[in-house]
Design an enzyme around this catalytic site. Structure first.
Site, mmCIF file in Angstrom:
data_model
loop_
_atom_site.group_PDB
_atom_site.id
_atom_site.type_symbol
_atom_site.label_atom_id
_atom_site.label_comp_id
_atom_site.label_asym_id
_atom_site.label_seq_id
_atom_site.Cartn_x
_atom_site.Cartn_y
_atom_site.Cartn_z
ATOM 1 N N ARG A 81 0.859 -1.183 0.000
ATOM 2 C CA ARG A 81 0.000 0.000 0.000
ATOM 3 C C ARG A 81 0.893 1.231 0.000
ATOM 4 N NH1 ARG A 81 -2.647 3.012 4.812
ATOM 5 N NH2 ARG A 81 -3.911 4.489 3.641
ATOM 6 N N HIS A 125 -3.030 10.929 0.759
ATOM 7 C CA HIS A 125 -2.471 10.735 2.092
ATOM 8 C C HIS A 125 -1.870 12.072 2.539
ATOM 9 C CE1 HIS A 125 -1.016 7.347 4.923
ATOM 10 N NE2 HIS A 125 -0.704 8.488 5.524
ATOM 11 N N GLU A 170 -7.483 8.422 6.233
ATOM 12 C CA GLU A 170 -7.776 9.102 7.491
ATOM 13 C C GLU A 170 -8.287 10.529 7.317
ATOM 14 O OE1 GLU A 170 -4.399 8.844 10.098
ATOM 15 O OE2 GLU A 170 -4.520 6.676 10.243
ATOM 16 N N ASN A 298 -7.452 1.750 9.903
ATOM 17 C CA ASN A 298 -6.161 1.956 10.550
ATOM 18 C C ASN A 298 -6.396 1.917 12.047
ATOM 19 O OD1 ASN A 298 -5.157 2.390 8.018
ATOM 20 N ND2 ASN A 298 -4.649 4.556 8.317
ATOM 21 N N TYR A 300 -4.486 1.963 15.781
ATOM 22 C CA TYR A 300 -3.279 2.107 16.595
ATOM 23 C C TYR A 300 -3.554 1.962 18.086
ATOM 24 C CZ TYR A 300 -0.690 3.489 12.464
ATOM 25 O OH TYR A 300 -0.081 3.472 11.242
ATOM 26 N N GLU A 368 -3.525 -0.150 8.220
ATOM 27 C CA GLU A 368 -2.356 0.276 8.992
ATOM 28 C C GLU A 368 -2.501 -0.232 10.414
ATOM 29 O OE1 GLU A 368 -1.294 4.462 9.165
ATOM 30 O OE2 GLU A 368 -1.769 4.703 7.046
HETATM 31 C C1 PNW Z 1 -1.323 7.427 10.677
HETATM 32 N N1 PNW Z 1 -1.871 12.253 15.221
HETATM 33 O O1 PNW Z 1 -1.615 8.580 11.266
HETATM 34 C C2 PNW Z 1 -0.983 7.765 9.267
HETATM 35 O O2 PNW Z 1 -1.856 7.267 8.298
HETATM 36 C C3 PNW Z 1 0.444 7.526 8.926
HETATM 37 O O3 PNW Z 1 0.790 8.417 7.912
HETATM 38 C C4 PNW Z 1 1.308 7.661 10.166
HETATM 39 O O4 PNW Z 1 2.664 7.607 9.883
HETATM 40 C C5 PNW Z 1 0.894 6.565 11.111
HETATM 41 O O5 PNW Z 1 -0.454 6.709 11.446
HETATM 42 C C6 PNW Z 1 1.684 6.518 12.397
HETATM 43 O O6 PNW Z 1 1.450 7.665 13.157
HETATM 44 C C7 PNW Z 1 -1.598 9.409 12.297
HETATM 45 O O7 PNW Z 1 -2.983 12.532 15.688
HETATM 46 C C8 PNW Z 1 -2.769 9.593 12.958
HETATM 47 O O8 PNW Z 1 -0.829 12.858 15.605
HETATM 48 C C9 PNW Z 1 -2.880 10.532 13.936
HETATM 49 C C10 PNW Z 1 -1.774 11.307 14.231
HETATM 50 C C11 PNW Z 1 -0.583 11.132 13.577
HETATM 51 C C12 PNW Z 1 -0.490 10.191 12.607
#
Ligand code: PNW
Length: 458
Positions: A81, A125, A170, A298, A300, A368
């Site tokens: 991707r 992106h 996102e 995605n 996290y 992700e």
């Molecule tokens: C994702 N924040 O985003 C992105 O899709 C990627 O580009 C990024 O590298 C990855 O996660 C790891 O961070 C983020 O709120 C979502 O600071 C939220 C934030 C930052 C990145």
């Protein structure tokens, strides 16, 4: 039971991949006719990015893309991707096409196809052409039309080899982090403007779905959303209400229109006095809610939400993220080097929650999921291995327990790269990148994943 260091058996045809994004890896910001994007501008703003860093060079993937393809081949993944930089293709966002920019992606796609690696192309992106920001950016409805035109241009060139398309990555970050928190480009702090940006991103997504299907009849089209369950820190009604507000802002502002064709109940109330939402027009939700071939998720972390005072007591002065919620650390929950809670169960809840809320949920890819380290080393990364194994196990459990058609998993990221406002210190890669030489060295997690992929069922 699988031990935590092994990946669960996934169904045959499950897609294993890794993910990157153009501005985070390509560099070559002024080469071959690429126009400036809002991130080039934002990175020059004093204090905006840690260490004054930018993506001007990054991992130099614009020149070293063959190394990246070789790494993917060595790793043995099914798919890659990556994203297309809009300002490489259309330097001012609209109008004349820059052939040299498209040529780059043409070479990359050919390189992937030669190795049997399936390209998943993200069209946006976060690197909006600066010229469009100068005309209002995502606050402006026209930007949605320009985005659909851009999508058609890219699909016209790559659509004979690319079937899997992701319109946006996102939209929460592009709208709320960029236009309300001001932590991402364009660095605005607004209420109405940020909500308009979110709506116009979704509208652009819907229009691009149509454009992609017209330009590429075999296209499979989806969108990638960052989803985080918002859990109240206590049972107190005020904390539950706070978590609900966070859920509206972060998740359901996007999932409800895209998957259900309607904005969530309570959204107007949340922003009473902040915005009259007058950017919404009749028919928009039909466009936004166009059926999709897949949803990209995605994941996290989870948000632990507590009730908090508003920053601005006067609603008219509030930004769209000033919703009276504080995200608090939770005792006993391990965190990554970035302080992000490690809770694989949150991925389980995200996937099963989607299935119960949206009866017509399309197939899902985890587009992700990843963990950063702050140390600049190539040494063993057992935390990353454990993180991947635990999240895959949680995803597999969700697919077993709920009607979730889970089709694949993309680790973020293949290589260390430019981590937006945090610069180059956070390293998410399976592969270490040395700056500024750009030398790439696979970490232990890379070798571990390769071993897992070799022995998987196909
Ligand atoms: C994702 N924040 O985003 C992105 O899709 C990627 O580009 C990024 O590298 C990855 O996660 C790891 O961070 C983020 O709120 C979502 O600071 C939220 C934030 C930052 C990145």
């Amino acid at each position: 039971m699988t031990t935590p260091q092994e990946l669960p058996q996934m169904p045959a045809g499950f897609v294993w991949g890794t993910a990157t994004a153009a501005y985070q890896i390509e560099g070559a910001a002024a080469e071959d006719g690429r126009g400036p994007s809002i991130w080039d501008t934002f990175c020059r703003r004093p204090g905006a990015v840690a260490g004054g860093a930018s993506g001007a060079v990054a991992c130099d993937s614009y020149h070293r893309w063959r190394d990246d393809v070789q790494l993917l081949d060595d790793l043995g993944v099914d798919a890659y991707r990556f994203s297309i930089a809009w300002p490489r293709v259309l330097p001012t966002g609209a109008g004349a096409v820059n052939r040299a920019g498209l040529d780059y992606y043409d070479r990359l796609v050919d390189g992937l196809c030669e190795r049997g690696i399936r390209p998943f192309v993200t069209l946006y992106h976060w690197d909006l052409p600066q010229a469009l920001e100068d005309a209002g950016g995502w606050r402006a409805r026209d930007t949605a039309d320009h985005f659909a035109d851009y999508a058609a241009v890219v699909a016209g060139r790559l659509g004979d080899r690319v079937q899997d398309w992701i319109t946006l990555n996102e939209p929460y970050c592009s709208s709320i982090v960029g236009y309300a928190e001001g932590r991402h480009a364009p660095g605005a702090i607004e209420g109405h403007g940020a909500l308009a940006a979110a709506h116009h991103l979704l509208l652009g997504h819907g229009r691009a779905v149509t454009a992609l299907r017209a330009a590429c009849p075999g296209a499979r089209v989806g969108i990638t959303l960052n989803l985080s369950p918002a859990v109240p820190v206590s049972d107190a009604p005020v904390d539950r209400a706070a978590a609900d507000r966070m859920d509206l802002l972060l998740n359901r502002q996007f999932t409800d229109p895209v998957l259900g064709g309607a904005y969530p109940e309570g959204f107007e109330r949340l922003y009473a006095g902040v915005s009259d939402l007058s950017f919404r027009q009749d028919g928009d939700l039909q466009v936004i809610g166009a059926p999709l071939d897949f949803l990209g998720v995605n994941y996290y972390y989870r948000i632990h939400a507590a009730d908090a005072p508003y920053d601005q007591p006067d609603a008219a002065l509030r930004s769209a993220c000033d919703i009276g919620v504080r995200s608090v650390p939770r005792a006993g929950v391990p965190v990554t080097a970035l302080g992000w809670p490690i809770e694989p169960h949150g991925l389980y809840d995200t996937l099963t929650g989607l299935a119960s809320r949206y009866p017509d949920l399309p197939p899902v890819y985890v587009t992700e999921n990843g963990i950063a380290q702050l140390t600049d080393d190539q040494g063993p990364d057992p935390d990353r291995i454990r993180f991947i194994a635990e999240h895959l196990a949680a995803a597999a459990r969700a697919a077993a327990d709920a009607p979730v058609d889970l089709r694949g998993y993309f680790y973020w990221s293949l290589i260390d790269n430019f981590e937006w406002a945090r610069g180059y210190a956070p390293r998410f890669g399976l592969v270490h990148v040395d700056y500024p030489t750009g030398d790439r060295t696979p970490r232990e997690s890379f070798h571990w994943l390769r071993k897992q992929l070799v022995s998987r069922s196909r």
